[in-house]
Design a protein around this motif. Structure first.
Motif, PDB file in Angstrom:
ATOM      1  N   UNK A 174       0.836  -1.200   0.000  1.00 51.50           N
ATOM      2  CA  UNK A 174       0.000   0.000   0.000  1.00 51.50           C
ATOM      3  C   UNK A 174       0.873   1.253   0.000  1.00 51.50           C
ATOM      4  N   UNK A 175       1.901   1.274   0.854  1.00 51.77           N
ATOM      5  CA  UNK A 175       2.797   2.428   0.902  1.00 51.77           C
ATOM      6  C   UNK A 175       3.536   2.610  -0.422  1.00 51.77           C
ATOM      7  N   UNK A 176       3.987   1.505  -1.002  1.00 54.25           N
ATOM      8  CA  UNK A 176       4.674   1.561  -2.286  1.00 54.25           C
ATOM      9  C   UNK A 176       3.753   2.117  -3.377  1.00 54.25           C
ATOM     10  N   UNK A 177       2.524   1.597  -3.439  1.00 47.84           N
ATOM     11  CA  UNK A 177       1.581   2.038  -4.472  1.00 47.84           C
ATOM     12  C   UNK A 177       1.257   3.525  -4.323  1.00 47.84           C
ATOM     13  N   UNK A 224       2.157  10.500   5.421  1.00 51.69           N
ATOM     14  CA  UNK A 224       0.776  10.763   4.990  1.00 51.69           C
ATOM     15  C   UNK A 224       0.639  12.207   4.495  1.00 51.69           C
ATOM     16  N   UNK A 225       1.169  13.135   5.273  1.00 52.77           N
ATOM     17  CA  UNK A 225       1.089  14.549   4.894  1.00 52.77           C
ATOM     18  C   UNK A 225       1.819  14.809   3.576  1.00 52.77           C
ATOM     19  N   UNK A 226       3.001  14.209   3.421  1.00 50.79           N
ATOM     20  CA  UNK A 226       3.803  14.440   2.219  1.00 50.79           C
ATOM     21  C   UNK A 226       3.121  13.873   0.980  1.00 50.79           C
ATOM     22  N   UNK A 236      -5.041   9.060   2.649  1.00 56.45           N
ATOM     23  CA  UNK A 236      -4.501   7.764   3.035  1.00 56.45           C
ATOM     24  C   UNK A 236      -5.239   7.201   4.250  1.00 56.45           C
ATOM     25  N   UNK A 237      -5.129   5.895   4.412  1.00 53.89           N
ATOM     26  CA  UNK A 237      -5.732   5.232   5.563  1.00 53.89           C
ATOM     27  C   UNK A 237      -5.159   5.784   6.863  1.00 53.89           C
ATOM     28  N   UNK A 242      -4.221   0.671   9.123  1.00 55.45           N
ATOM     29  CA  UNK A 242      -3.161   0.162   8.252  1.00 55.45           C
ATOM     30  C   UNK A 242      -2.184  -0.760   8.969  1.00 55.45           C
ATOM     31  N   UNK A 243      -1.810  -0.403  10.194  1.00 54.33           N
ATOM     32  CA  UNK A 243      -0.742  -1.146  10.873  1.00 54.33           C
ATOM     33  C   UNK A 243      -1.277  -1.975  12.027  1.00 54.33           C
ATOM     34  N   UNK A 244      -0.928  -3.252  12.009  1.00 55.36           N
ATOM     35  CA  UNK A 244      -1.395  -4.217  13.011  1.00 55.36           C
ATOM     36  C   UNK A 244      -0.729  -3.955  14.357  1.00 55.36           C
TER      37      UNK A 244
END
Length: 363
Positions: A174-177, A224-226, A236-237, A242-244
């Motif tokens: 997700x971060x990569x995309x 997220x801000x960037x 963004x989520x 997003x993170x477990x």
């Protein structure tokens, strides 16, 4: 969508089968797979559930004797795995209680849908008064070691693999995309996040996108801000989606061998009831406050009680009305004035051996 809105959406989907509903808990009566299929996608943060074990063949547990062959049981459980995968958020975790005899096969079956991350052994170091089999059973006639433990299989989204395209976690992918859509390079995003590495110029961002580790809440806020500032990506989520989470310390059970004691026998005890201290340990470690916790084999509602005590929302599905009634009574007993007041005392393994107050309600 906020956690409150997600919970309201769940209640709407289950409206035809709800037997109990409050601002933070709902109990649905009926077939759990049908109810599970009605739940919204990506609406659950944590699944903690205790299905029939099949191998134990206990007549007093619904579903435990329903399957003649192991394969039939495994096929049935896979139907749940598909639905749990659908309803679990990207940050979600699945805890599945099972018998030691079926654990390996369930882990393999579920690996088609999830990434196995732990195989916990619950040893149940019970004292006199908890189980009488030690003095009664004919040990000389046994054909195997007595299974005085249970298994808890833990899963997250994702897979294990060799090639880069398959070894990314969903969070890393997700971060990569999102970075590629934004138009920012890895180096640029690293500068925004201030997360420089000692080896490569991509810094920590390279590790995050590869799924080797995850950013802190503060680092993700900068990322997220960037990304959003480019105007090329949708919002963004949130971090919690997003993170477990896995919140453990040296002061709690943090290995994969657990020694929580079983629930002491009492009138109207569910035959497969799990101890509150163990359920609270799971929920506290693997969910955020306000998250929605799901138990599709809710029994007497122990998971829901533990969730309420920790300030989480909960959804339980139970087939037998007698246990729905017990869950309703226990949840009502827990509400004593304030939103998350705790009139029952938390006890920990090897510290306090008295049964919980809720365990005595029906003595």
């Amino acid at each position: 969508m906020s956690r409150e809105q997600e919970f309201e959406s769940i209640c709407q989907r289950l409206s035809g089968s709800i037997a109990y509903e409050s601002r933070d808990s709902v109990v649905a009566h009926g077939d759990s797979l049908e109810a599970l299929q009605a739940l919204p996608t990506d609406s659950i943060s944590l699944v903690v559930t205790d299905p029939p074990y099949h191998s134990t063949k206990k007549a007093n547990i619904a579903g435990d004797t329903d399957f003649q062959e192991d394969e039939h049981f495994l096929e049935w459980m896979e139907e749940y795995a598909k639905e749990w995968k659908r309803v679990l958020k990207m940050s979600g975790t699945l805890y599945l209680f099972c018998a030691s005899e079926m654990a390996a096969r369930l882990e393999v079956a579920f690996s088609k849908y999830f990434k196995p991350i732990n195989h916990i052994v619950w040893t149940k170091p019970n004292e006199p008064g908890y189980d009488g089999w030690k003095g009664k059973m004919r040990k000389e006639s046994m054909r195997k070691w007595y299974p005085h433990s249970e298994r808890i299989l833990v899963f997250e989204h994702g897979t294990y693999g060799t090639y880069e395209a398959y070894r990314r976690s969903p969070q890393g992918q997700y971060l990569l995309d999102m970075r590629k859509v934004s138009g920012l390079s890895m180096i640029q995003l690293t500068e925004f996040a201030g997360a420089y590495g000692n080896v490569n110029r991509g810094g920590a961002v390279a590790n995050w996108e590869a799924g080797r580790n995850t950013p802190s809440r503060e680092q993700y806020a900068k990322v997220k801000d960037a990304l959003e500032a480019t105007g090329n990506v949708p919002p963004l989520l949130d971090y919690e989606d997003l993170f477990r989470p896995l919140d453990v310390t040296k002061d709690v059970e943090f290995t994969d061998v657990w020694d929580f004691m079983s629930v002491r026998p009492f009138k109207d005890k569910h035959p497969a009831e799990k101890p509150q201290d163990m359920l609270m340990h799971i929920i506290a470690a693997s969910s955020y406050p306000g998250d929605v916790v799901l138990d599709t084999f809710a029994g007497s509602g122990s998971t829901l009680v533990a969730a309420r005590r920790l300030g989480r929302r909960s959804v339980g599905i139970e087939l037998e009305m007698r246990w729905v009634d017990r869950a309703r009574a226990d949840l009502d007993a827990l509400v004593v004035g304030s939103e998350y007041e705790q009139p029952v005392r938390v006890h920990h393994a090897r510290r306090t051996h008295e049964p919980l107050l809720l365990d005595r309600l029906f003595d």
